[in-house]
Design a protein around this motif. Sequence first.
Motif, short mmCIF file in Angstrom:
data_model
loop_
_atom_site.label_atom_id
_atom_site.label_comp_id
_atom_site.label_asym_id
_atom_site.label_seq_id
_atom_site.Cartn_x
_atom_site.Cartn_y
_atom_site.Cartn_z
N LEU A 233 0.83 -1.21 0.00
CA LEU A 233 0.00 0.00 0.00
C LEU A 233 0.86 1.26 0.00
O LEU A 233 0.54 2.24 -0.67
CB LEU A 233 -0.94 0.01 1.21
N GLU A 234 1.96 1.23 0.75
CA GLU A 234 2.85 2.39 0.81
C GLU A 234 3.51 2.65 -0.54
O GLU A 234 3.46 3.77 -1.04
CB GLU A 234 3.91 2.18 1.88
N GLN B 102 1.25 3.86 -3.27
CA GLN B 102 0.52 5.06 -2.86
C GLN B 102 -0.98 4.76 -2.75
O GLN B 102 -1.81 5.37 -3.42
CB GLN B 102 0.80 6.22 -3.82
N SER B 103 -1.29 3.79 -1.92
CA SER B 103 -2.67 3.33 -1.67
C SER B 103 -3.35 2.85 -2.95
O SER B 103 -4.49 3.20 -3.24
CB SER B 103 -3.49 4.42 -1.00
N CYS C 108 -2.68 3.56 -6.00
CA CYS C 108 -2.87 4.57 -7.06
C CYS C 108 -1.86 4.43 -8.20
O CYS C 108 -2.12 4.90 -9.30
CB CYS C 108 -2.78 5.97 -6.47
N CYS D 115 -6.54 -3.95 -6.42
CA CYS D 115 -7.43 -2.89 -6.92
C CYS D 115 -8.83 -3.44 -7.20
O CYS D 115 -9.83 -2.78 -6.92
CB CYS D 115 -6.85 -2.25 -8.17
N GLU E 50 -10.47 -3.99 -3.85
CA GLU E 50 -10.89 -2.70 -3.27
C GLU E 50 -12.13 -2.17 -3.98
O GLU E 50 -13.02 -1.61 -3.33
CB GLU E 50 -9.76 -1.67 -3.37
N ARG F 52 -7.78 -6.89 5.65
CA ARG F 52 -8.00 -5.45 5.86
C ARG F 52 -8.32 -5.16 7.33
O ARG F 52 -7.81 -4.21 7.91
CB ARG F 52 -9.16 -4.94 4.99
N ASP G 115 -5.98 -2.93 9.82
CA ASP G 115 -6.49 -1.75 10.53
C ASP G 115 -6.24 -1.87 12.03
O ASP G 115 -5.85 -0.90 12.68
CB ASP G 115 -7.99 -1.57 10.25
#
Length: 195
Positions: free
Chosen positions: A20-21, A24-25, A27, A96, A99, A144, A148
Amino acid sequence: QWWQWLEIIPVLIKRYLWYLEVSQSLCIVVEPQVATPSQCTCAVHQLSVCSLCLHVSGLEEIKISYCTCTPAPVQLIGCGLFVCSLITPTLAVDLCVLEFVKTLFVQLTPNTTAWCEALESFLDAQGYKMQQFTNAYHWYTVLRIYSDEHIAALVHSFPSASEKQGSSRASDYLCACCPLCFGGDLQRTGAAQDE
């Protein structure tokens, strides 16, 4: 098999958060980070598996080698993929896509099984055998939740600024700026504003 998932999910957390880092989440596209046989330290026979990968842009087949020190789910999460099964995963789903499905289910009536079965049937009709999308989505959701909780535990493990200073009172600056929020002197603040 659920207990095996509950053992591997904590192992996946750091690799998932790393992905994720660097993405960039989710992206940007990240170069896959698959371990090579020379990086193996367990000296156990390496196994190979071909997995069909469901990406936003289409389907792709990849081949990975895995062993006990770097199992297939750990390697594939480093590529931005989540497996449908722990042992010889034949389907890996792009994070992706998962998500998107998660976001979709927030907006729709919560019937995840029907949607997943519709996707599996659609792709099956096109010649792809993908009977385990529901399983991948379920365990991705568990990942997930665990991620969290991991982040929340890290955040709560650090003392706040007021705890470091040894007081539970807000700073004088915050009290002066907003006495209603931080318990400052309302009389003095009102007098200062009148001037």
